[in-house]
Scaffold this motif. Sequence first.
Motif, mmCIF file in Angstrom:
data_model
loop_
_atom_site.group_PDB
_atom_site.id
_atom_site.type_symbol
_atom_site.label_atom_id
_atom_site.label_comp_id
_atom_site.label_asym_id
_atom_site.label_seq_id
_atom_site.Cartn_x
_atom_site.Cartn_y
_atom_site.Cartn_z
ATOM 1 N N GLY A 71 -44.446 10.691 -10.703
ATOM 2 C CA GLY A 71 -43.548 11.679 -11.308
ATOM 3 C C GLY A 71 -43.247 12.854 -10.381
ATOM 4 O O GLY A 71 -42.662 13.861 -10.798
ATOM 5 N N LYS A 123 -45.218 13.364 -20.378
ATOM 6 C CA LYS A 123 -44.876 13.143 -18.968
ATOM 7 C C LYS A 123 -43.401 13.385 -18.662
ATOM 8 O O LYS A 123 -42.884 12.911 -17.657
ATOM 9 N N LYS A 141 -32.047 17.180 -10.050
ATOM 10 C CA LYS A 141 -32.940 16.038 -9.815
ATOM 11 C C LYS A 141 -32.607 14.923 -10.809
ATOM 12 O O LYS A 141 -32.504 15.167 -12.011
ATOM 13 N N ASP A 167 -39.991 15.475 -9.648
ATOM 14 C CA ASP A 167 -39.754 16.733 -10.373
ATOM 15 C C ASP A 167 -40.227 17.901 -9.511
ATOM 16 O O ASP A 167 -39.555 18.938 -9.402
HETATM 17 MG MG MG Z 1 -40.466 11.628 -14.394
#
Ligand code: MG
Length: 412
Positions: free
Chosen positions: A152, A210, A7, A155
């Motif tokens: 986010g 984060k 990723k 992920d």
């Molecule tokens: Mg991120």
Amino acid sequence: MALIVQKFGGTSVGTVERIAQVAEKVKTFREKGDDIVVVVSAMSGETNRLIELARQISDDQPVARELDVMVSTGEQVTIALLAMALIKRGVPAVSYTGSQVRILTDSAHNKARILSIDDVNIRADLKVGRVVVVAGFQGVDEQGNITTLGRGGSDTTGVALAAALKADECQIYTDVDGVYTTDPRVVPKAQRLEKITFEEMLEMASLGSKVLQIRSVEFAGKYNVPLRVLHSFQEGPGTLITLDEEESMEQPIISGIAFNRDEAKLTIRGVPDLPGVAFKILGPISAANIEVDMIVQNVAHDNTTDFTFTVHRNDYQSAQQVLEATARELGAREVVGDVNIAKVSIVGVGMRSHAGVASRMFEALAKENINIQMISTSEIKVSVVIEEKYLELAVRALHTAFELDAPARQGD
Ligand code: MG
Ligand code: ADP
Ligand code: ASP
């Protein structure tokens, strides 16, 4: 031959040049003979830009479904660009949106959960030697609506795909070379961790680090996906997120320090001290769909008590309104609030076997004259709420007190 899910985050695909660099990197892996599935984020800043457009046209309250239709386009651009870059380099590749893969989610727009992943197309492509490039952060619900997985969320796409495909490893490539003892942007002396347990990583992520989305760590722990955080463009071992809690002599008590500025504090003063009061205060808050984090109820005097709790800053105003109404109903003295707070947490499985960790934390903060407003603990973490302006000082002081600082280099 291994199957690897890689990723790449927003900054790693932030420009056309970077996407070309990612393509070179993927090509190198492919040439070693491994099967590769790549998940990409939108180009850095793009998701924010799209959300801002939506806000402008809808008085700050975009319709959740339409927002998903829009923000999912960010990742659609990068998958196509990366597939083009790979094909140009002679690497057969194909891109898929979440819906084309059929990453099935529930219908909770903007924060959907993955229910299942159809691996048929991906396996067929891998079999004929293609690199499969999948859009992160997005899925599709049972009715065919586009959904997204929360900020986010790429992920989580990466880890979920790795789990579904039973990949040998999920590699999260980003702009730091691993998980650090604390955010290296705030504490330059932070150190990269060789390893961190899922449990610790989950606490770190939940408490504000984060570097990985919380759900991705949950997923990786649940399905035991070998997970590694690495730098996109620098060689190195990165950080392995593991199950085992090695008992070594050098095992530090604290693995990391997390912090966030996302919360606000509310206090209702002079509440009659009667059974059921906590429920009367927090019932309406939860009915308004507002999540509460830390809670402190003080010892009663004069048959009344003060009750303090924290909520997300975005919910502060609505929580205050609800609480004012409760205060009138209960005959409480007043409601006061503070948004200028921050939460700092120390995290480590080593705490289980060591006493005095919390007091060492309080001592370090006391030495800097930092007042603690609230405290909460669990088996592997201690969190405190302090005044926001002392946040960086507190994190640095704790980093030193728990001996996490990197050894000074020459010239430092
Ligand atoms: Mg991120
Ligand atoms: P990406 O766009 O690749 O997903 P993110 O910005 O989401 O990257 O995550 C990487 C960032 O996380 C780093 O640049 C760093 O500032 C921040 N960060 C916060 N806490 C940590 C930590 N403990 N270790 C490493 N990075 C951290
Ligand atoms: N592009 C999305 C975001 O900015 C998802 C991600 O980057 O992981 O939140």
